[in-house]
Design an enzyme around this catalytic site. Sequence first.
Site, PDB file in Angstrom:
ATOM      1  NE  ARG A  95     -14.031  23.409  32.699  1.00 20.10           N
ATOM      2  CZ  ARG A  95     -14.071  23.397  34.016  1.00 20.10           C
ATOM      3  NH1 ARG A  95     -15.061  23.980  34.673  1.00 20.10           N
ATOM      4  NH2 ARG A  95     -13.114  22.812  34.709  1.00 20.10           N
ATOM      5  CE1 TYR A  96     -18.896  25.481  29.305  1.00 18.87           C
ATOM      6  CE2 TYR A  96     -18.680  25.717  31.685  1.00 18.87           C
ATOM      7  CZ  TYR A  96     -18.918  24.925  30.572  1.00 18.87           C
ATOM      8  OH  TYR A  96     -19.167  23.582  30.731  1.00 18.87           O
ATOM      9  NE  ARG A  99     -21.599  29.081  32.326  1.00 14.30           N
ATOM     10  CZ  ARG A  99     -21.669  28.976  30.992  1.00 14.30           C
ATOM     11  NH1 ARG A  99     -21.594  30.058  30.226  1.00 14.30           N
ATOM     12  NH2 ARG A  99     -21.813  27.797  30.416  1.00 14.30           N
ATOM     13  CB  CYS A 108     -18.250  20.568  52.402  1.00 12.99           C
ATOM     14  SG  CYS A 108     -17.589  20.939  50.763  1.00 12.99           S
ATOM     15  CB  CYS A 112     -20.478  14.100  48.415  1.00  7.36           C
ATOM     16  SG  CYS A 112     -21.699  15.365  48.822  1.00  7.36           S
ATOM     17  CB  CYS A 115     -16.621  15.204  46.450  1.00  8.33           C
ATOM     18  SG  CYS A 115     -16.113  16.914  46.143  1.00  8.33           S
ATOM     19  NE  ARG A 117     -14.005  22.239  42.211  1.00 13.74           N
ATOM     20  CZ  ARG A 117     -15.104  22.946  41.952  1.00 13.74           C
ATOM     21  NH1 ARG A 117     -16.044  23.064  42.878  1.00 13.74           N
ATOM     22  NH2 ARG A 117     -15.268  23.544  40.789  1.00 13.74           N
ATOM     23  CG  ASP A 278     -17.616  14.750  37.493  1.00 14.14           C
ATOM     24  OD1 ASP A 278     -17.796  14.866  36.268  1.00 14.14           O
ATOM     25  OD2 ASP A 278     -18.091  15.527  38.343  1.00 14.14           O
ATOM     26  CG  ASP A 315     -18.338  18.870  34.142  1.00 12.19           C
ATOM     27  OD1 ASP A 315     -17.959  19.772  33.368  1.00 12.19           O
ATOM     28  OD2 ASP A 315     -19.006  19.068  35.158  1.00 12.19           O
ATOM     29  CE  LYS A 322     -21.788  21.521  34.783  1.00 11.60           C
ATOM     30  NZ  LYS A 322     -20.648  22.469  34.981  1.00 11.60           N
TER      31      LYS A 322
END
Length: 365
Positions: A95-96, A99, A108, A112, A115, A117, A278, A315, A322
């Site tokens: 995206r950037y 990085r 995981c 959560c 989440c 995702r 999100d 985001d 972000k």
Amino acid sequence: MNRINRRSATLRRPAELVARGLAPPADLADLESVAARYAVAVTADMAALIEPGDPGDPIARQFIPSAEELVAQPGESADPIGDHAHSPVAGIVHRYPDRVLFKLVHICAVYCRFCFRREMVGPGKATALSQAAYRNALGYIRAHPEIWEVILTGGDPLMLSPRRLARVMADLAAIDHVRIVRIHTRVPVADPARVSGEMIAALRVEGATTWVALHANHARELTDQSRAACAGIIDAGIPMVSQSVLLRGVNDDAATLEALMRAFVECRIKPYYLHHGDLAPGTAHLRTTLAQGQQLMRDLRGRVSGLCQPDYVLDIPGGRGKAPVGPNYLSPADTFSQGQQQQRPELRYRVVDYCGDVHLYPPMS
């Protein structure tokens, strides 16, 4: 506080949550419906922190499923931050410019309830990249010399074995232009025993600098065991930062945020990001408004030192990246008179201090 044997297994089925007193029996059918769509896992360490019978417990709100997750709101999306739009090859999100995200696994230690995702992780999803996809992802990183930092995410990269993680770290460090490897994880709070000496050794690598970003949302998550796990990482020369999500009923008051940020700093973890929630499906009951978040950041500014200040970020949906969305303390006031402008041509500004008082800058002489 109910204490569960830390050697007991991770709770993965709603019936287990009900049996432990962590969810009401009357909700079992609804929770089974939630679990059929979104992964459930509550480690023994996290379960031990939950006050049974308290639906408002801030740890329970993060990990115990709720029937409210079955209610989708307009604007929610299975890919709310647009990972897919910026994924040139499997496992990579670019995206950037400097990085990339490297998504090695899709499992995981805990799942959560907020989440972003949640549609992509957990049992029934692809658990890890195939060897062919892994090699292809490394090839992409090699072919793009602008990539300075690789962020290991998923899923949780510390769910890999130390041997596998060491191999990944060595492969990345062998790429000349990759200088930083950042690992995003919840394991030191969710399953601190997993952070063994062997795991910590796997994080260190010649040729690149490792950073670890710890996700925690409430000071209670930073138990003695968690603090010891983080200390082991930091004592090995690996710096740590934090990321948290602003969550309704979990950390959406100034005193709770203050305690969390102080706990991070006491553990030698620099607060980094406070994420606005999100637009993931079924998470509206855990989201605050941006205005509430901005006010909390104003409150935090006056309560704790600069060491304890995270960046409040949003985001932007659709993969636009972000944006800092914290409060603004500066606004134009007026210009100087013509005679004053000849000597001081700049604008004057209103500046708000941490008490809410307004001052003019530059001051009148």
